[in-house]
Design an enzyme around this catalytic site. Structure first.
Site, short mmCIF file in Angstrom:
data_model
loop_
_atom_site.label_atom_id
_atom_site.label_comp_id
_atom_site.label_asym_id
_atom_site.label_seq_id
_atom_site.Cartn_x
_atom_site.Cartn_y
_atom_site.Cartn_z
N ASP A 1 3.30 13.29 -7.14
CA ASP A 1 3.08 14.06 -8.36
C ASP A 1 1.60 14.00 -8.75
O ASP A 1 0.81 13.28 -8.12
CB ASP A 1 3.96 13.45 -9.46
CG ASP A 1 4.60 14.52 -10.32
OD1 ASP A 1 3.94 15.54 -10.57
OD2 ASP A 1 5.75 14.31 -10.76
N ASP B 1 7.79 22.58 -13.78
CA ASP B 1 9.19 22.15 -13.62
C ASP B 1 10.20 23.23 -13.99
O ASP B 1 10.05 23.95 -14.98
CB ASP B 1 9.45 20.92 -14.51
CG ASP B 1 8.68 19.71 -14.02
OD1 ASP B 1 7.87 19.85 -13.07
OD2 ASP B 1 8.87 18.63 -14.61
C1 GLA Z 1 6.80 16.01 -12.98
C2 GLA Z 1 7.45 16.64 -11.76
C3 GLA Z 1 8.95 16.52 -11.87
C4 GLA Z 1 9.35 15.05 -12.01
C5 GLA Z 1 8.63 14.42 -13.19
C6 GLA Z 1 8.81 12.93 -13.25
O1 GLA Z 1 7.09 16.73 -14.12
O2 GLA Z 1 7.06 17.97 -11.64
O3 GLA Z 1 9.57 17.10 -10.75
O4 GLA Z 1 9.03 14.38 -10.83
O5 GLA Z 1 7.24 14.67 -13.13
O6 GLA Z 1 8.15 12.36 -14.33
#
Ligand code: GLA
Length: 637
Positions: free
Chosen positions: A194, A281
């Site tokens: 990430d 997301d």
């Molecule tokens: C980001 C990623 C998600 C998840 C969260 C975890 O938002 O895009 O897919 O992994 O972090 O905190």
């Protein structure tokens, strides 16, 4: 200063002009390389399938929850159908031990980690168990010092503990140490990396102001590619690539990039990892699903075996995709299958009703996603209400999806032309939800309900009987240089309300760079391909000053009608088209201008493994708005 990525070298163009130490061959991004230049590490010949903890549990993951879903995958038969990765997302870590930098696991949530001793908990017992069940195991980290949940969680649940230094659990400054721990010591097979640590901890940011986190000058501005330091982000991924190679001598690992479509990653993710997130997301809302879908659906040329577009995990099981919304849930699944997206279940499978398990288990849709040729579906008919996606399969058949994004039913006509099948011969369609078959010649009327996705296997006589148009085989193409020199946000991506921000602020503006990238059967700006007044239903649209790499799967001849597209801004600039076979020049055209008849190309490529197609403007700076078309580009026996 414009940065150009050339096979592991980051070169500023101005520095490049002055440099004498580099050979002309290395310095010119349009010079033939004679080799496939996208990322070849890791093991992702097919899109990964499996399960990830995040959508169901957020940070509150533990061993019981994880094994509960893994067990259901095994018991329900989903494992046999290909779901094999069991991935732990954010929330697993307790702290980084300061004397030696070792990461400690939140052992009270993962009791098996204590088997290795209280002082040195290990995930090895868990990965051993998953491996014994036939699974592969995935872990999660961040490019920065801190993770996304440390930046954005509203509560404290399962956030790293201890001093500021102990809470620095991300890869920054520890890349090799952590990769070694995850892969060599703990036995993981996948890592999702990430990027919040290099985006959300700037001076004045809430986490830094809270006094709990150290400042790290952001390398990524999610809203602006121009304010992101693209080469620095690439540099971090390069270091990860090197560590992965070092600690995985058998190359059996998977690197999942998660910088959410920012920093122009939709253009270069393929050069650093096995899958790459194309958007922020997903949430369990129809509109958000549309955003994520749009971020990947027009990027077919940027995905291929070894490197897949990742519009995020499946949210089937919650909200607009729960068992009360089977139409929406089926659409979500069918679209992800067609796009060769990773099929990562995000549901708590201990509680998932059978109606949704049946969606995950649709063997025909899984087969489409896992088709060996690895061609992402392309958009054969485009509109803001109905879209038709067509995916060429390894045996030459097509999968076709009719997706109704809108609010009212659509009376659609699927034509043989959409499928690149002959319109004077019968086409057979098999509905992949109902099994129902039908035959048509020419066109088939189909009613598509709001939010429904009809999806069929189609068999017919291919228009190009003895080969494939290049636009039918995006999985064999790498737009190594796509001619985009000033990355701009793509305005065609649906802009939804981010669930976590609601309607605060200015709303979701176009943010995902990639506009102007190479397209199958369309220009870089999503117009029909046209040269000198003639439109081409098949072909590759790309900007001038581009170099496409094509893996030749045994074909003998490459043909195309090459010219400047009628949509080009002006007719002043000439473009020369060249084709190389394994690095050697096969043909080069004289310069053509907008409005001039295209140059026919026909070259022998028998025995050639890698073809390169280069379009070079005679005035080196003219590329940005100069779409060129490789009309009817095809490989034939
Ligand atoms: C980001 C990623 C998600 C998840 C969260 C975890 O938002 O895009 O897919 O992994 O972090 O905190």
């Amino acid at each position: 200063m414009t940065k150009v990525y050339v096979r592991g070298l980051l070169l500023g163009l101005t520095a490049l002009a002055a440099s004498t130490s580099l050979s002309a061959q290395t310095a010119d991004p349009l010079a033939p390389q004679g080799r496939w230049s996208a990322y070849e590490g890791g093991s992702a010949a097919l899109p990964p399938m499996g399960w990830n903890s995040w959508n169901a549990f957020f940070t509150e993951i533990d061993e019981e929850k994880l094994l509960g879903s893994a067990k259901r995958i095994l018991d329900s038969g989903l494992a046999k159908k290909g779901y094999r990765y069991i991935n732990i997302d954010d929330g697993w870590w307790l702290k980084r031990r300061t004397n030696d930098g070792k990461l400690l696991i939140r052992s009270e949530k993962f009791p098996s980690s204590l088997r290795a001793g209280k002082d040195d908990p290990s995930f090895r017992p868990l990965t051993d168990k998953l491996h014994a069940m036939g699974f592969k195991a995935g872990i999660y980290s961040d490019l920065g010092r801190n993770s996304c949940s440390q930046a954005y969680s509203t509560g404290e649940a399962q956030l790293p503990e201890g001093s500021t230094a102990e809470r620095e659990v991300g890869l920054y400054g520890h890349i090799d140490q952590d990769i070694r721990l995850y892969f060599a010591d703990w036995g993981f097979d996948l890592i999702k990396v990430d990027g919040c640590g290099i985006r959300a901890f700037g001076e004045g940011s809430a986490p830094v102001k809270s006094g709990k986190y150290r400042m790290l000058a952001p390398l990524i501005d999610q809203a602006s590619v121009t304010r992101s330091d693209v080469s620095a982000v690439q540099g971090l991924f390069s270091q990860i690539n090197q560590s992965l190679a070092r600690h995985n001598p058998d190359n059996d690992y998977l690197l999942s990039l998660c910088v959410w479509g920012s920093a122009n990653v939709r253009a270069w993710g393929k050069d650093y990892g096995n899958s790459s997130r194309t958007s922020d997301d997903i949430t369990p809302h129809w509109a958000r699903m549309l955003t994520n879908y749009d971020s990947a659906v027009r990027r077919a040329l940027y995905a291929h075996p070894g490197s897949w577009n990742d519009p995020d995990m499946l949210f089937i099981g919650q909200g607009d995709f729960d068992a009360e919304h089977l139409t929406e849930a089926r659409s979500h699944f069918a679209l992800w299958a067609m796009m060769n997206a990773p099929l990562l279940i995000g549901a708590d499978l201990r509680k998932t009703p059978q109606s949704l398990m049946d969606i995950f288990g649709n063997a025909d849709l899984i087969a489409i996603n896992q088709d060996a040729a690895g061609h992402q579906a392309i958009v054969a008919f485009d509109s803001d209400s109905l879209q038709i996606l067509v995916k060429t399969l390894a045996n030459g058949d097509k999968a076709v999806a009719l997706f109704n994004r809108g609010l009212s039913a659509v009376d659609a006509a699927l034509t043989a032309g959409h499928l690149k099948f002959r319109d004077d011969q019968a086409v057979t369609l098999t509905d992949l939800w109902t099994g129902e078959q039908r035959r048509f010649t020419g066109e088939q009327a189909l009613k598509v309900a709001p939010r429904q996705t009809l999806v069929f296997m189609a068999k017919g006589d291919r228009t190009l009987a003895d080969g494939l148009y290049l636009s039918e085989q995006p999985g064999n193409i790498n737009p190594a240089v796509d001619g985009v020199t000033a990355p701009a946000p793509d305005p065609t991506i649906f802009r939804s309300i981010p669930g976590w921000r609601s309607t605060r602020g200015l709303g979701e503006r176009p943010i995902y760079a990639g506009w102007g990238g190479a397209q199958p059967d369309a220009t870089p700006y999503n117009q029909p391909l046209a040269i000198a007044g003639k439109t081409y239903a098949s072909g590759i649209g790309v900007l001038a000053n581009s170099r496409l790499e094509i893996r030749n799967k045994g074909y003998g001849r490459l043909t195309a009608m090459a010219g400047v597209d009628d949509s080009a801004a002006d007719a002043r600039h000439g473009v020369r088209f060249a084709v190389y076979g394994d690095g050697k020049l096969l043909t080069r055209t004289p310069a053509v201008h907008r409005g001039e008849t295209p140059k026919p190309i026909s070259v022998d490529v028998k025995g050639v493994a890698l073809i390169e197609m280069v379009a070079q403007a005679d005035d080196g700076v003219a590329g940005e708005m100069l779409p060129v078309s490789w009309g009817e580009a095809a490989l034939t026996r």
